[in-house]
Scaffold this motif. Structure first.
Motif, PDB file in Angstrom:
ATOM      1  N   ASP A  16       0.809  -1.219   0.000  1.00  0.00           N
ATOM      2  CA  ASP A  16       0.000   0.000   0.000  1.00  0.00           C
ATOM      3  C   ASP A  16       0.841   1.269   0.000  1.00  0.00           C
ATOM      4  N   GLY A  17       2.160   1.127  -0.166  1.00  0.00           N
ATOM      5  CA  GLY A  17       3.054   2.281  -0.175  1.00  0.00           C
ATOM      6  C   GLY A  17       3.606   2.651   1.180  1.00  0.00           C
ATOM      7  N   SER A  18       3.229   1.910   2.221  1.00  0.00           N
ATOM      8  CA  SER A  18       3.722   2.219   3.571  1.00  0.00           C
ATOM      9  C   SER A  18       5.178   1.792   3.722  1.00  0.00           C
ATOM     10  N   PRO A  19       6.030   2.670   4.274  1.00  0.00           N
ATOM     11  CA  PRO A  19       7.415   2.254   4.524  1.00  0.00           C
ATOM     12  C   PRO A  19       7.475   1.225   5.647  1.00  0.00           C
ATOM     13  N   MET A  20       8.416   0.298   5.537  1.00  0.00           N
ATOM     14  CA  MET A  20       8.653  -0.693   6.586  1.00  0.00           C
ATOM     15  C   MET A  20      10.058  -0.455   7.139  1.00  0.00           C
ATOM     16  N   HIS A  21      10.168  -0.512   8.447  1.00  0.00           N
ATOM     17  CA  HIS A  21      11.428  -0.226   9.129  1.00  0.00           C
ATOM     18  C   HIS A  21      11.931  -1.495   9.811  1.00  0.00           C
ATOM     19  N   PHE A  22      13.236  -1.733   9.716  1.00  0.00           N
ATOM     20  CA  PHE A  22      13.851  -2.974  10.187  1.00  0.00           C
ATOM     21  C   PHE A  22      14.856  -2.687  11.291  1.00  0.00           C
ATOM     22  N   PHE A  23      14.730  -3.406  12.398  1.00  0.00           N
ATOM     23  CA  PHE A  23      15.678  -3.311  13.511  1.00  0.00           C
ATOM     24  C   PHE A  23      15.922  -4.721  14.041  1.00  0.00           C
ATOM     25  N   ALA A  84      29.127 -27.409  11.671  1.00  0.00           N
ATOM     26  CA  ALA A  84      29.723 -26.575  12.718  1.00  0.00           C
ATOM     27  C   ALA A  84      28.716 -26.305  13.820  1.00  0.00           C
ATOM     28  N   ILE A  85      29.231 -26.086  15.013  1.00  0.00           N
ATOM     29  CA  ILE A  85      28.389 -25.624  16.124  1.00  0.00           C
ATOM     30  C   ILE A  85      28.669 -24.136  16.283  1.00  0.00           C
ATOM     31  N   VAL A  86      28.226 -23.383  15.319  1.00  0.00           N
ATOM     32  CA  VAL A  86      28.332 -21.926  15.347  1.00  0.00           C
ATOM     33  C   VAL A  86      27.001 -21.387  14.876  1.00  0.00           C
ATOM     34  N   GLY A  87      26.476 -20.402  15.570  1.00  0.00           N
ATOM     35  CA  GLY A  87      25.158 -19.900  15.211  1.00  0.00           C
ATOM     36  C   GLY A  87      24.877 -18.572  15.869  1.00  0.00           C
ATOM     37  N   SER A  88      23.603 -18.184  15.843  1.00  0.00           N
ATOM     38  CA  SER A  88      23.218 -16.876  16.369  1.00  0.00           C
ATOM     39  C   SER A  88      21.737 -16.861  16.708  1.00  0.00           C
ATOM     40  N   THR A  89      21.400 -16.118  17.734  1.00  0.00           N
ATOM     41  CA  THR A  89      20.004 -15.774  17.954  1.00  0.00           C
ATOM     42  C   THR A  89      19.617 -14.700  16.942  1.00  0.00           C
ATOM     43  N   ALA A  90      18.331 -14.422  16.850  1.00  0.00           N
ATOM     44  CA  ALA A  90      17.858 -13.323  16.002  1.00  0.00           C
ATOM     45  C   ALA A  90      16.535 -12.820  16.555  1.00  0.00           C
ATOM     46  N   VAL A  91      16.507 -11.560  16.949  1.00  0.00           N
ATOM     47  CA  VAL A  91      15.240 -10.914  17.268  1.00  0.00           C
ATOM     48  C   VAL A  91      15.114  -9.734  16.313  1.00  0.00           C
ATOM     49  N   VAL A  92      14.088  -9.796  15.465  1.00  0.00           N
ATOM     50  CA  VAL A  92      13.875  -8.830  14.394  1.00  0.00           C
ATOM     51  C   VAL A  92      12.548  -8.118  14.623  1.00  0.00           C
ATOM     52  N   ALA A  93      12.566  -6.785  14.531  1.00  0.00           N
ATOM     53  CA  ALA A  93      11.341  -5.998  14.670  1.00  0.00           C
ATOM     54  C   ALA A  93      11.091  -5.226  13.378  1.00  0.00           C
ATOM     55  N   LEU A  94       9.875  -5.324  12.879  1.00  0.00           N
ATOM     56  CA  LEU A  94       9.429  -4.531  11.742  1.00  0.00           C
ATOM     57  C   LEU A  94       8.370  -3.550  12.211  1.00  0.00           C
ATOM     58  N   LEU A  95       8.510  -2.291  11.821  1.00  0.00           N
ATOM     59  CA  LEU A  95       7.489  -1.280  12.097  1.00  0.00           C
ATOM     60  C   LEU A  95       6.838  -0.911  10.779  1.00  0.00           C
ATOM     61  N   VAL A  96       5.523  -1.082  10.719  1.00  0.00           N
ATOM     62  CA  VAL A  96       4.789  -0.715   9.514  1.00  0.00           C
ATOM     63  C   VAL A  96       3.424  -0.176   9.946  1.00  0.00           C
ATOM     64  N   ARG A  97       3.152   1.055   9.553  1.00  0.00           N
ATOM     65  CA  ARG A  97       1.926   1.758   9.952  1.00  0.00           C
ATOM     66  C   ARG A  97       1.748   1.661  11.473  1.00  0.00           C
ATOM     67  N   ASP A  98       0.638   1.065  11.931  1.00  0.00           N
ATOM     68  CA  ASP A  98       0.364   1.000  13.365  1.00  0.00           C
ATOM     69  C   ASP A  98       0.684  -0.381  13.931  1.00  0.00           C
TER      70      ASP A  98
END
Length: 276
Positions: A16-23, A84-98
């Motif tokens: 719909d043209g709304s920007p999405m923000h990534f953190f 390999a036993i190498v890895g990472s957690t990931a917590v991702v937040a997207l902000l879009v409209r409300d």
């Protein structure tokens, strides 16, 4: 230091043209390789998945966001080193409209500061969490208690990106929450477990809120180190006004250090009221 952070405001545009923000915050284990991979690739892969989803979401945009995030986590996981036993957690937040969309894999955490309340938007995925332990054991795995609950006695979380040698018990499927924003929302805190091991959700929100509400002038800082000071040649370095979000995140990290956190600490504070 095996943590990384990734901040990409307006990284893509929804249908719909709304920007999405990534953190995002990524907490590496066994080495920095997968956390660095997440920092470099996750937002780019997610942007392509969201672009594809926007073409045919059929009115179910929340379902499309969930599917795009799940596919993105799986694609990044596939890029992790084999054997390999190498890895990472990931917590991702997207902000879009409300909406606040949070995808979590591991024991980093997202907490919403809503008024004076701390609202967790993710749940830590630990091997002794009853549903996670049942899933691990159903896959033929074991949860062993060696300095806390660990998958096969090795990994202190039940989901992560990478860790190829611990599959199929350790999966990369994120748990996703979608929250409608309120006028009472102050900020969103993303952090690795180095913060949450020693600071409660409520205390973190109180500290961040106080920093964001404080209208006093902020200290100057260097862009690289986070502290004002001379350059290596002894000459003064160029200084910038310290954003309130930066000040809140830095104060939380220093507070965790003061409470003798024994882990890496990465903190992102997102001001939901867009103060300076």
């Amino acid at each position: 230091m095996e943590d990384t952070v990734s901040l990409h405001p307006s990284f893509c545009v929804w249908a719909d043209g709304s920007p999405m923000h990534f953190f995002a915050v990524f907490d590496g284990h066994g080495g920095p390789h997968v956390a660095a991979l997440c920092r470099e690739q996750m937002h780019a892969i997610l942007a392509t998945e969201l672009a594809a989803a926007a073409q045919g979401h059929g009115g179910d945009e929340e379902g499309s966001w969930r599917a795009a995030l799940a596919r993105s986590f799986a694609r990044v996981d596939a890029l992790a080193p084999e054997g390999a036993i190498v890895g990472s957690t990931a917590v991702v937040a997207l902000l879009v409209r409300d909406r606040l969309v949070v995808a979590n894999c591991g024991d980093s955490r997202a907490v919403l500061c809503r008024g004076t309340h701390a609202v967790p938007l993710s749940e830590d995925q630990k091997p002794d969490r009853p549903d996670e332990r049942a899933r691990i054991e159903a896959m033929g795995g074991r949860v062993m208690f060696i300095n806390g609950a660990r998958v096969r006695g090795i990994l202190a979380m039940s989901r992560a990106l990478g860790h190829k040698l611990l599959k199929p018990e350790v999966i990369c499927e994120p748990e996703i929450t979608i929250t409608t924003r309120s006028d009472d929302d102050e900020c969103l805190i993303l952090a690795s477990d180095g913060l949450w091991d020693v600071i409660s959700n409520k205390v973190a929100c109180d500290v961040a809120r106080q920093c964001l509400e404080d209208g006093s002038p902020t200290r100057a800082r260097t862009a690289e180190s986070g502290e004002a000071g001379p350059s290596s040649s002894g000459a003064p370095v160029a200084q910038q006004p310290e954003p309130r979000c930066y000040r809140a995140a830095a104060l939380l990290a220093r507070l965790a250090l003061g409470r003798e956190s024994s882990d890496n600490i990465s903190v992102v504070v997102i001001d939901l009221k867009a103060r300076g």
